[in-house]
Design a protein around this motif. Structure first.
Motif, PDB file in Angstrom:
ATOM      1  N   SER A  86       0.824  -1.217   0.000  1.00  0.00           N
ATOM      2  CA  SER A  86       0.000   0.000   0.000  1.00  0.00           C
ATOM      3  C   SER A  86       0.854   1.262   0.000  1.00  0.00           C
ATOM      4  O   SER A  86       0.443   2.293  -0.525  1.00  0.00           O
ATOM      5  CB  SER A  86      -0.955   0.007   1.194  1.00  0.00           C
ATOM      6  OG  SER A  86      -0.230   0.111   2.398  1.00  0.00           O
ATOM      7  N   GLU A  87       2.053   1.190   0.570  1.00  0.00           N
ATOM      8  CA  GLU A  87       2.952   2.351   0.584  1.00  0.00           C
ATOM      9  C   GLU A  87       3.628   2.582  -0.760  1.00  0.00           C
ATOM     10  O   GLU A  87       3.826   3.725  -1.164  1.00  0.00           O
ATOM     11  CB  GLU A  87       4.029   2.185   1.660  1.00  0.00           C
ATOM     12  CG  GLU A  87       3.513   2.312   3.067  1.00  0.00           C
ATOM     13  CD  GLU A  87       3.075   3.719   3.419  1.00  0.00           C
ATOM     14  OE1 GLU A  87       3.712   4.681   2.945  1.00  0.00           O
ATOM     15  OE2 GLU A  87       2.087   3.845   4.148  1.00  0.00           O
ATOM     16  N   VAL A  88       4.013   1.520  -1.451  1.00  0.00           N
ATOM     17  CA  VAL A  88       4.812   1.693  -2.666  1.00  0.00           C
ATOM     18  C   VAL A  88       3.999   1.818  -3.949  1.00  0.00           C
ATOM     19  O   VAL A  88       4.519   2.321  -4.943  1.00  0.00           O
ATOM     20  CB  VAL A  88       5.871   0.572  -2.821  1.00  0.00           C
ATOM     21  CG1 VAL A  88       6.871   0.615  -1.698  1.00  0.00           C
ATOM     22  CG2 VAL A  88       5.240  -0.777  -2.963  1.00  0.00           C
ATOM     23  N   ILE A  89       2.741   1.410  -3.953  1.00  0.00           N
ATOM     24  CA  ILE A  89       1.923   1.542  -5.168  1.00  0.00           C
ATOM     25  C   ILE A  89       1.887   2.990  -5.655  1.00  0.00           C
ATOM     26  O   ILE A  89       2.174   3.250  -6.826  1.00  0.00           O
ATOM     27  CB  ILE A  89       0.511   0.956  -4.973  1.00  0.00           C
ATOM     28  CG1 ILE A  89       0.576  -0.563  -4.938  1.00  0.00           C
ATOM     29  CG2 ILE A  89      -0.432   1.417  -6.084  1.00  0.00           C
ATOM     30  CD1 ILE A  89      -0.746  -1.229  -4.616  1.00  0.00           C
ATOM     31  N   PRO A  90       1.556   3.976  -4.803  1.00  0.00           N
ATOM     32  CA  PRO A  90       1.549   5.356  -5.302  1.00  0.00           C
ATOM     33  C   PRO A  90       2.927   5.834  -5.759  1.00  0.00           C
ATOM     34  O   PRO A  90       3.030   6.620  -6.698  1.00  0.00           O
ATOM     35  CB  PRO A  90       1.078   6.182  -4.108  1.00  0.00           C
ATOM     36  CG  PRO A  90       0.506   5.226  -3.140  1.00  0.00           C
ATOM     37  CD  PRO A  90       1.089   3.893  -3.431  1.00  0.00           C
ATOM     38  N   LEU A  91       3.978   5.337  -5.135  1.00  0.00           N
ATOM     39  CA  LEU A  91       5.328   5.729  -5.532  1.00  0.00           C
ATOM     40  C   LEU A  91       5.668   5.221  -6.927  1.00  0.00           C
ATOM     41  O   LEU A  91       6.243   5.959  -7.742  1.00  0.00           O
ATOM     42  CB  LEU A  91       6.351   5.206  -4.521  1.00  0.00           C
ATOM     43  CG  LEU A  91       6.205   5.705  -3.090  1.00  0.00           C
ATOM     44  CD1 LEU A  91       7.220   5.036  -2.187  1.00  0.00           C
ATOM     45  CD2 LEU A  91       6.336   7.208  -3.026  1.00  0.00           C
ATOM     46  N   PHE A  92       5.323   3.971  -7.225  1.00  0.00           N
ATOM     47  CA  PHE A  92       5.612   3.427  -8.545  1.00  0.00           C
ATOM     48  C   PHE A  92       4.717   4.040  -9.616  1.00  0.00           C
ATOM     49  O   PHE A  92       5.142   4.206 -10.756  1.00  0.00           O
ATOM     50  CB  PHE A  92       5.505   1.905  -8.539  1.00  0.00           C
ATOM     51  CG  PHE A  92       6.663   1.229  -7.864  1.00  0.00           C
ATOM     52  CD1 PHE A  92       7.970   1.480  -8.269  1.00  0.00           C
ATOM     53  CD2 PHE A  92       6.462   0.356  -6.828  1.00  0.00           C
ATOM     54  CE1 PHE A  92       9.040   0.866  -7.644  1.00  0.00           C
ATOM     55  CE2 PHE A  92       7.528  -0.267  -6.207  1.00  0.00           C
ATOM     56  CZ  PHE A  92       8.815  -0.005  -6.610  1.00  0.00           C
ATOM     57  N   ILE A  93       3.495   4.386  -9.269  1.00  0.00           N
ATOM     58  CA  ILE A  93       2.629   5.076 -10.228  1.00  0.00           C
ATOM     59  C   ILE A  93       3.214   6.448 -10.551  1.00  0.00           C
ATOM     60  O   ILE A  93       3.275   6.854 -11.717  1.00  0.00           O
ATOM     61  CB  ILE A  93       1.184   5.183  -9.689  1.00  0.00           C
ATOM     62  CG1 ILE A  93       0.540   3.799  -9.639  1.00  0.00           C
ATOM     63  CG2 ILE A  93       0.362   6.143 -10.546  1.00  0.00           C
ATOM     64  CD1 ILE A  93      -0.813   3.754  -8.960  1.00  0.00           C
ATOM     65  N   GLU A  94       3.666   7.161  -9.530  1.00  0.00           N
ATOM     66  CA  GLU A  94       4.290   8.468  -9.750  1.00  0.00           C
ATOM     67  C   GLU A  94       5.566   8.329 -10.582  1.00  0.00           C
ATOM     68  O   GLU A  94       5.833   9.138 -11.475  1.00  0.00           O
ATOM     69  CB  GLU A  94       4.610   9.127  -8.418  1.00  0.00           C
ATOM     70  CG  GLU A  94       5.202  10.512  -8.551  1.00  0.00           C
ATOM     71  CD  GLU A  94       5.485  11.146  -7.203  1.00  0.00           C
ATOM     72  OE1 GLU A  94       6.367  12.020  -7.161  1.00  0.00           O
ATOM     73  OE2 GLU A  94       4.835  10.772  -6.200  1.00  0.00           O
ATOM     74  N   GLN A  95       6.355   7.299 -10.316  1.00  0.00           N
ATOM     75  CA  GLN A  95       7.568   7.060 -11.078  1.00  0.00           C
ATOM     76  C   GLN A  95       7.232   6.782 -12.546  1.00  0.00           C
ATOM     77  O   GLN A  95       7.913   7.272 -13.449  1.00  0.00           O
ATOM     78  CB  GLN A  95       8.327   5.885 -10.473  1.00  0.00           C
ATOM     79  CG  GLN A  95       9.674   5.634 -11.091  1.00  0.00           C
ATOM     80  CD  GLN A  95      10.393   4.471 -10.427  1.00  0.00           C
ATOM     81  OE1 GLN A  95       9.768   3.522  -9.980  1.00  0.00           O
ATOM     82  NE2 GLN A  95      11.706   4.545 -10.373  1.00  0.00           N
ATOM     83  N   ALA A  96       6.180   6.019 -12.798  1.00  0.00           N
ATOM     84  CA  ALA A  96       5.754   5.734 -14.170  1.00  0.00           C
ATOM     85  C   ALA A  96       5.287   7.009 -14.866  1.00  0.00           C
ATOM     86  O   ALA A  96       5.584   7.226 -16.045  1.00  0.00           O
ATOM     87  CB  ALA A  96       4.641   4.690 -14.168  1.00  0.00           C
ATOM     88  N   GLN A  97       4.566   7.855 -14.143  1.00  0.00           N
ATOM     89  CA  GLN A  97       4.100   9.116 -14.727  1.00  0.00           C
ATOM     90  C   GLN A  97       5.271  10.016 -15.109  1.00  0.00           C
ATOM     91  O   GLN A  97       5.265  10.637 -16.165  1.00  0.00           O
ATOM     92  CB  GLN A  97       3.172   9.843 -13.757  1.00  0.00           C
ATOM     93  CG  GLN A  97       1.840   9.169 -13.592  1.00  0.00           C
ATOM     94  CD  GLN A  97       0.991   9.783 -12.488  1.00  0.00           C
ATOM     95  OE1 GLN A  97       1.488  10.475 -11.612  1.00  0.00           O
ATOM     96  NE2 GLN A  97      -0.299   9.516 -12.532  1.00  0.00           N
ATOM     97  N   GLU A  98       6.279  10.090 -14.247  1.00  0.00           N
ATOM     98  CA  GLU A  98       7.451  10.905 -14.545  1.00  0.00           C
ATOM     99  C   GLU A  98       8.246  10.331 -15.716  1.00  0.00           C
ATOM    100  O   GLU A  98       8.722  11.065 -16.570  1.00  0.00           O
ATOM    101  CB  GLU A  98       8.344  11.018 -13.309  1.00  0.00           C
ATOM    102  CG  GLU A  98       7.746  11.869 -12.221  1.00  0.00           C
ATOM    103  CD  GLU A  98       8.577  11.874 -10.948  1.00  0.00           C
ATOM    104  OE1 GLU A  98       9.683  11.268 -10.935  1.00  0.00           O
ATOM    105  OE2 GLU A  98       8.119  12.478  -9.971  1.00  0.00           O
ATOM    106  N   TYR A  99       8.401   9.031 -15.770  1.00  0.00           N
ATOM    107  CA  TYR A  99       9.156   8.385 -16.830  1.00  0.00           C
ATOM    108  C   TYR A  99       8.476   8.589 -18.184  1.00  0.00           C
ATOM    109  O   TYR A  99       9.133   8.818 -19.192  1.00  0.00           O
ATOM    110  CB  TYR A  99       9.294   6.890 -16.528  1.00  0.00           C
ATOM    111  CG  TYR A  99      10.051   6.110 -17.576  1.00  0.00           C
ATOM    112  CD1 TYR A  99      11.435   6.100 -17.581  1.00  0.00           C
ATOM    113  CD2 TYR A  99       9.376   5.379 -18.550  1.00  0.00           C
ATOM    114  CE1 TYR A  99      12.140   5.378 -18.537  1.00  0.00           C
ATOM    115  CE2 TYR A  99      10.062   4.667 -19.512  1.00  0.00           C
ATOM    116  CZ  TYR A  99      11.442   4.665 -19.504  1.00  0.00           C
ATOM    117  OH  TYR A  99      12.129   3.957 -20.460  1.00  0.00           O
ATOM    118  N   CYS A 100       7.151   8.519 -18.186  1.00  0.00           N
ATOM    119  CA  CYS A 100       6.395   8.603 -19.437  1.00  0.00           C
ATOM    120  C   CYS A 100       5.963  10.021 -19.799  1.00  0.00           C
ATOM    121  O   CYS A 100       5.416  10.231 -20.892  1.00  0.00           O
ATOM    122  CB  CYS A 100       5.147   7.721 -19.341  1.00  0.00           C
ATOM    123  SG  CYS A 100       5.517   5.974 -19.223  1.00  0.00           S
TER     124      CYS A 100
END
Length: 97
Positions: free
Chosen positions: A22-36
């Motif tokens: 639950s802690e890392v899901i938003p972090l990886f979504i944000e990372q994907a948004q920045e990458y893309c």
């Protein structure tokens, strides 16, 4: 994307890792948004969901040890996500001017 989606995609049947997931899901979504360079809107595309699930799975490995030698004690750590995981984001990458 919620905890249960990630657990179903990875085949996790226990509640042992729920707080971590639950802690890392938003972090990886944000990372994907920045990458893309893309915000994706309300519903995440399938490739982004796969990226998040695989990134969670990769980071759940203990200390991301890539290789280890016991003779003269040599450790190698993998700090970045492998290209086999980031390839899921390729179709969603936008060029920014």
């Amino acid at each position: 994307m919620d905890i249960q989606n990630v657990k179903n995609m990875l085949g996790i049947n226990t509640d042992k890792h729920d707080s971590y997931i639950s802690e890392v899901i938003p972090l990886f979504i944000e990372q994907a948004q920045e990458y893309c360079n893309n915000t994706f809107g309300e519903e995440l595309p399938a490739g982004v969901k796969l990226y998040v699930a695989k990134a969670v799975q990769h980071n759940m490995n203990p200390s991301n040890v890539k290789s280890r030698t016991m003779g003269n004690v040599s450790y190698s750590y993998e700090l970045d996500l492998p290209k086999s995981i980031t390839k899921y984001l390729a179709p969603y990458k936008k060029v920014r001017f």
